[in-house]
Design a protein around this motif. Sequence first.
Motif, short mmCIF file in Angstrom:
data_model
loop_
_atom_site.label_atom_id
_atom_site.label_comp_id
_atom_site.label_asym_id
_atom_site.label_seq_id
_atom_site.Cartn_x
_atom_site.Cartn_y
_atom_site.Cartn_z
N ALA A 8 0.80 -1.22 0.00
CA ALA A 8 0.00 0.00 0.00
C ALA A 8 0.83 1.28 0.00
CB ALA A 8 -0.95 0.01 1.21
N SER A 9 2.15 1.18 0.09
CA SER A 9 2.96 2.39 0.05
C SER A 9 3.48 2.69 -1.35
CB SER A 9 4.16 2.26 1.01
OG SER A 9 5.01 1.20 0.61
N ARG A 14 -0.99 3.01 -2.81
CA ARG A 14 -1.46 4.11 -1.94
C ARG A 14 -2.65 4.85 -2.56
NH1 ARG A 14 3.95 6.31 -3.34
NH2 ARG A 14 3.70 7.98 -4.87
N TYR A 17 -5.58 2.60 -1.73
CA TYR A 17 -5.83 2.73 -0.29
C TYR A 17 -6.59 4.03 0.01
CZ TYR A 17 -4.87 2.98 4.73
OH TYR A 17 -5.00 3.07 6.09
N GLY A 29 -3.48 -1.55 5.01
CA GLY A 29 -2.41 -1.58 4.03
C GLY A 29 -1.11 -2.03 4.64
N THR A 30 -0.28 -2.70 3.84
CA THR A 30 1.05 -3.10 4.30
C THR A 30 2.12 -2.33 3.53
OG1 THR A 30 1.53 -4.89 2.73
CG2 THR A 30 0.13 -5.43 4.64
N TYR A 31 3.28 -2.24 4.15
CA TYR A 31 4.43 -1.60 3.50
C TYR A 31 5.70 -2.31 3.94
CZ TYR A 31 5.84 0.73 7.84
OH TYR A 31 6.26 0.98 9.14
N GLY A 35 6.15 3.80 4.77
CA GLY A 35 4.72 3.82 5.06
C GLY A 35 4.22 5.24 5.22
N TYR A 40 -0.96 1.74 8.27
CA TYR A 40 -0.19 0.73 7.55
C TYR A 40 0.51 -0.21 8.53
CZ TYR A 40 -0.46 3.35 3.08
OH TYR A 40 -0.89 3.99 1.94
#
Length: 271
Positions: A8-9, A14, A17, A29-31, A35, A40
């Motif tokens: 998500a970064s 993003r 998101y 979201g993951t990063y 982030g 996140y």
Amino acid sequence: MKVLIIGASGFLGRTIYFIIKSSGNEVLGTYSKNGRDSDYVKLDVFDTGSLTGLVRDFKPDVIIWTVMNHELEEEIAEKVMPALCDVMGNIRFIFLSTSVAYEKNMSENVEPFLRSEESYNYHYFNGKIKSERVISRLPNYCIVRTGSIYGIDPFGVMDNRSLILKEHVDSKKTYIRAGNIKFSIIDVNELADAIIELATNDYVGILNVSEEKPVSHYEFNKALCRKYGWDDSCVVANEEKENIYYLDNSLRKRILKTRIGSLRREEEHEL
């Protein structure tokens, strides 16, 4: 709708998101680095125990995979995708892929072409192809084969191709781009809208998502200059070994309501 965005970064992640969160849906979201949002979760996708544990704990309705790793994509296909798919069950899985062959008007059933080690970005292309093979065994998936992504995201950040062009515009240094190599493109915000629509769509399979007509590398940079009001005199055409790789969007137009525009002024119309 509960949505988990892996990656998500990134530029596309993003954007997705932001749109989903702004609409009031529950999203996580993951990063791996950089982030942008306090919500996140830091995650190394190669830590498959943490990845699968996150899926079990969050219990998403949809997982959207937007990770793009040019060096490690094959390792993702071989080590990460099988572990993730084992815990997927009936969760809706949207996987961002890429063009998989060198052909004009590639349909969704085109035969993927594995690149040799001498080919540009062979780890990336081969990894996406291998991941597709794993994912296609799931009951509720959509593989999105997308054009090259450009545009400005909701945070005002511009894509890398445009940033490189801007450097040449500002420095007035000649920017030589192939006039005979054609490829598919897509604005990041329109691609995000299409992916979000697919999250609640019941279509299972592969879907090409890009603008209707391809552009050459030269046309693309000229059109970007027009779009942003930049002096395009630095952009110069040349001829290279022909390399055609653009997508047929016939199925996309039947499946999706999302409108995909055109970068080139003379083709600005609703598709």
